[in-house]
Design a protein around this motif. Structure first.
Motif, mmCIF file in Angstrom:
data_model
loop_
_atom_site.group_PDB
_atom_site.id
_atom_site.type_symbol
_atom_site.label_atom_id
_atom_site.label_comp_id
_atom_site.label_asym_id
_atom_site.label_seq_id
_atom_site.Cartn_x
_atom_site.Cartn_y
_atom_site.Cartn_z
ATOM 1 N N GLY A 133 0.786 -1.218 0.000
ATOM 2 C CA GLY A 133 0.000 0.000 0.000
ATOM 3 C C GLY A 133 0.824 1.276 0.000
ATOM 4 N N ASP A 134 0.167 2.359 -0.339
ATOM 5 C CA ASP A 134 0.786 3.683 -0.393
ATOM 6 C C ASP A 134 1.366 4.082 0.960
ATOM 7 N N GLY A 135 2.526 4.704 0.914
ATOM 8 C CA GLY A 135 3.156 5.239 2.111
ATOM 9 C C GLY A 135 3.844 4.221 2.987
ATOM 10 N N THR A 136 3.855 2.958 2.600
ATOM 11 C CA THR A 136 4.527 1.917 3.386
ATOM 12 C C THR A 136 6.035 2.018 3.192
ATOM 13 N N LYS A 137 6.791 1.734 4.259
ATOM 14 C CA LYS A 137 8.256 1.775 4.223
ATOM 15 C C LYS A 137 8.806 0.431 4.675
ATOM 16 N N ILE A 138 9.674 -0.138 3.828
ATOM 17 C CA ILE A 138 10.304 -1.430 4.096
ATOM 18 C C ILE A 138 11.803 -1.177 4.147
ATOM 19 N N TRP A 139 12.381 -1.321 5.332
ATOM 20 C CA TRP A 139 13.773 -0.937 5.549
ATOM 21 C C TRP A 139 14.750 -2.064 5.254
ATOM 22 N N HIS A 140 15.951 -2.007 5.761
ATOM 23 C CA HIS A 140 17.090 -2.869 5.413
ATOM 24 C C HIS A 140 16.824 -4.367 5.624
ATOM 25 N N PHE A 141 17.278 -5.160 4.677
ATOM 26 C CA PHE A 141 17.382 -6.618 4.775
ATOM 27 C C PHE A 141 16.050 -7.329 5.020
ATOM 28 N N CYS A 142 14.970 -6.809 4.465
ATOM 29 C CA CYS A 142 13.652 -7.441 4.604
ATOM 30 C C CYS A 142 13.371 -8.342 3.403
ATOM 31 N N HIS A 143 12.435 -9.269 3.582
ATOM 32 C CA HIS A 143 11.981 -10.114 2.495
ATOM 33 C C HIS A 143 10.458 -10.192 2.564
#
Length: 190
Positions: free
Chosen positions: A21-31
């Motif tokens: 979704g809009d505005g979501t943030k997925i930071w370092h080393f995620c899957h």
């Protein structure tokens, strides 16, 4: 091709067939694995894994080192503290894998908080605006607005939607909200 309205750090992986979704943030080393559905304005800290077909609502915050396994659903505004644990198989064996047909469903309802290093044993529901203290192990369903601590987790009080412990009269000293007890937990008096 349209511009993405969410952020994924370059060190993270997002598989095909994922909805973010809009505005979501997925930071370092995620899957983020195939079939996952993530709502708007979510935040995923470092080293988060979202497994296949997981459903995550809007405004969810997942802190570092959390794996959200298939069979887990997080409703809107859920908070998952650092290194908390979900399970999805009651009796796993490496030699005898069951696959997704053997997974137990876990539901974390709107606004619930799961503290750092807590464990949610699969097959249970954590009620809306419930508060699971850090390090607790949830082995039963948790009522709406319940505050639980310990191993296994046991109820020790009630929490307001704003995150403050309620008085014995079920009134929040911080925001003034009032509640009545109900068989599913608390209901706000409007």
């Amino acid at each position: 091709m349209s511009e993405k309205k969410y952020f994924v750090h370059e060190s993270s992986y997002v598989d095909d067939n994922v909805s973010i979704g809009d505005g979501t943030k997925i930071w370092h080393f995620c899957h983020i694995q195939s079939g996952a559905h993530i709502g708007n304005k979510c935040s995923f800290g470092q080293n988060v894994n979202v497994s296949n077909n997981v459903i995550i609502g809007n405004g969810v915050k997942v802190q570092n080192n959390v794996s959200i396994y298939e069979g887990v659903e997080l409703e809107d505004d859920v908070f998952c503290g650092p290194s908390m644990v979900f399970t999805n198989d009651m009796n796993p064996r490496a030699k005898y894998p069951k696959g997704s047909a053997g997974y137990k469903k876990t539901l974390i309802k709107k606004g619930a908080t799961v503290g750092a290093n807590a464990t949610i044993v699969c097959g249970h529901t954590v009620g809306k605006w419930a508060f699971i203290a850090a390090g607790s192990v949830v082995t039963n369903d948790i009522k709406d607005y319940a505050m639980v601590i310990g191993v296994p987790a046991r109820q020790v009080g009630w929490m307001c939607e704003c995150g403050e412990k309620l008085t014995q009269e079920l009134i929040c000293k911080q925001c003034g909200k009032k509640y009545n007890e109900h068989n599913t937990g608390l209901i706000e008096i409007k």
